[in-house]
Design a protein around this motif. Structure first.
Motif: not given
Length: 519
Positions: A348-362
């Motif tokens: 869930r934390k990772l999904r929120e960061r991806l939804a905010a537009g952050e790019r991997p690696p995360l």
């Protein structure tokens, strides 16, 4: 004092061995000032802490790796040889390895405690429980250092009338320190002994009151908020739905025995690391070992489901104590509830960061603490025939209705339930670690019998998935769910088939024959 009847009974359970096929093994070596251990211990962080405390070392200077546990069934939370191996490695400057033989394991490791259970239960005219009293005495054996908890008691020592409404109770549990092979945790610790006593006790009450055994149990099924035997309120109890389904699938008849059991959701705290890699893959770094229960598959499926990706893109990496976040180890039905909860939190934390537009690696850290008193309930119907001339018992079939919540891994879930039945069956009809004059006299798998496929009757498994548990997406733990109630279901089936009430485990032909002769 207001009871219609008060029933009393004493029941006994033999000492038994976990009987994992793969042996305990370990290798220890020293590099500089760092001690390295590869071990079959299923709780590597606990072993690290124990080694550091016993040897006077800094925890950071001890690295434990558990790549393969093999079978466990509660036994491999205890380490024996690693401490001695440290001194041998230090003296020789070489890696030193040990592999236990069954003759060693059967005589020196943490078996399931033998027990004597004395019960008194008061009921009204309709068979409803008014009060319950139990005194449970465990043979704790020697070596307090090998006990999993300070009291020396099994985990569910006080959990006698599992799954029923109990308005008033007094339960006393005692672990006696004796000069015998030590006892410790085994699959569903404390529960097979208690279930064997209580579920026979209920059948005897039903017979005396002229009720069929399922009807008595249904009259004592709890409603939401009713107290259990430990005084905790039930939350969405499933005893009634389990029993009603069992009655529909396997109604009462001669030679059929019933028993109910239950298991709380796992408790504890853990964390893991989830990394979204640049190539689209996802890595889970965990300290959870996998002893055959499918822990790593479960973690991968939870993350894949929450992220909406193909499970093939999720890779699980088990780290050593120097790499992975701290984990309490496999046991106590905690992996799905606790580690699965941490995986869900991380996803869930990772999904929120991806939804905010952050790019991997995360990289995110998932954490979860599980507690509470949620209960998964199950019930057996076991069919038996008895040769009255010899006392020989033949089991012809069994039905298991299990409340499992959401199913994450169907293959592993069924494997745990079927395996639990076979495990409980062995301890019901043949397994006994006999100690005579302070020495184990069943020190091999020729004298200590465990069941083969030929000994296991056909088993029907019926899953109830409506009531959700505390695990990810409503999952419930099943690894220790199905074995405790096999013993009393067998004993009740024997009593129904021929009238012989055997109040000690295992239920052998000799005991049945003696009971019939005595009658």
């Amino acid at each position: 004092a207001s009871a219609h009847r008060v029933f009393e009974g004493t029941y006994e359970a033999a000492r038994t061995y976990q009987a994992y096929i793969e042996p305990r093994a370990a290798i220890v070596w020293i590099e500089g000032d760092v001690v390295h251990a590869i071990s079959t211990n299923k709780a590597p962080f606990n072993l690290r802490d124990h080694l550091a405390a016993a040897l006077g070392l800094d925890k950071a200077k001890v690295v434990v790796d558990t790549p393969h546990v093999g079978g466990d069934f509660g036994g491999k939370g205890l380490s024996v040889d690693e401490f001695a191996l440290y001194f041998l490695a230090k003296a020789t400057g070489r890696p030193v390895r040990s592999v236990m033989r069954y003759a060693d394991d059967l005589q020196a490791t943490n078996t399931r405690a033998a027990a004597r259970v004395r019960l008194r239960t008061a009921v009204d005219r309709d068979g409803r429980i008014l009060a319950h009293e139990a005194r449970v005495l465990y043979d704790g054996g020697a070596y307090a250092g090998g006990k999993p908890v300070a009291t020396g008691l099994p985990g569910d020592a006080l959990f006698t009338l599992v799954g029923y409404r109990v308005p008033a109770a007094r339960v006393e549990a005692i672990a006696a320190y004796t000069n015998a092979v030590p006892s410790g945790h085994a699959r569903a610790p404390g529960q097979p002994q208690n279930a064997f006593a209580v579920e026979q006790h209920l059948d005897e009450i039903a017979e005396a009151l002229g009720l069929d055994p399922l009807e008595l149990r249904l009259r004592n099924a709890p409603a939401d908020g009713d107290p259990d035997v430990e005084g905790e309120p039930f939350s969405e109890p499933t005893t009634r739905s389990v029993l009603e389904r069992l009655r529909a699938e396997a109604p009462p008849r001669p030679g059929r025995g019933y028993a109910v059991g239950g298991r709380h959701g796992g408790r504890g705290k853990t964390s893991l690391v989830l990394t979204q890699e640049a190539d689209g893959g996802v890595e889970i770094l965990t300290g959870v070992t996998d002893q055959g229960g499918g822990a790593h598959t479960m973690l991968a499926r939870v993350v894949a489901e929450e992220l909406g990706v193909d499970p093939a893109r999720v890779r699980v990496r088990r780290g050593t104590t120097a790499e992975a976040p701290e984990d309490p180890g496999v046991g106590g039905s905690r992996v799905t509830a606790v580690a699965g909860g941490a995986a869900l939190d991380a996803a869930r934390k990772l999904r929120e960061r991806l939804a905010a537009g952050e790019r991997p690696p995360l990289r995110v850290v998932g954490e979860h603490t599980a507690g509470g008193h949620a209960l998964a309930v199950y019930a057996y119907a076991v069919d038996a025939t008895v040769d009255r001339e010899t006392g020989q018992v033949r089991l012809t079939g069994a039905t298991l209705v299990a409340d499992v919540g959401t199913v994450i891994n169907p293959v592993a879930l069924r494997g745990q339930l079927e395996g639990g039945f076979a495990f409980g069956l062995g301890q019901a009809v043949m397994e006994e670690l006999r100690v005579e004059g302070g020495r184990v006299v069943t020190a091999n798998l020729g004298d200590y019998k465990i069941p083969t496929a030929a000994d296991v009757p056909p088993l029907r498994v019926i899953l109830l998935t409506e009531a959700k548990g505390s695990g990810p997406f409503g999952a419930k733990s099943v690894g220790e769910l199905s074995n405790p109630a096999v013993g009393p279901a067998v004993a009740n089936a024997v009593a129904s088939a021929c009238g012989a009430r055997v109040r000690s485990l295992p239920v052998t032909a000799e005991k049945v024959h003696r009971t019939l002769a005595g009658r």
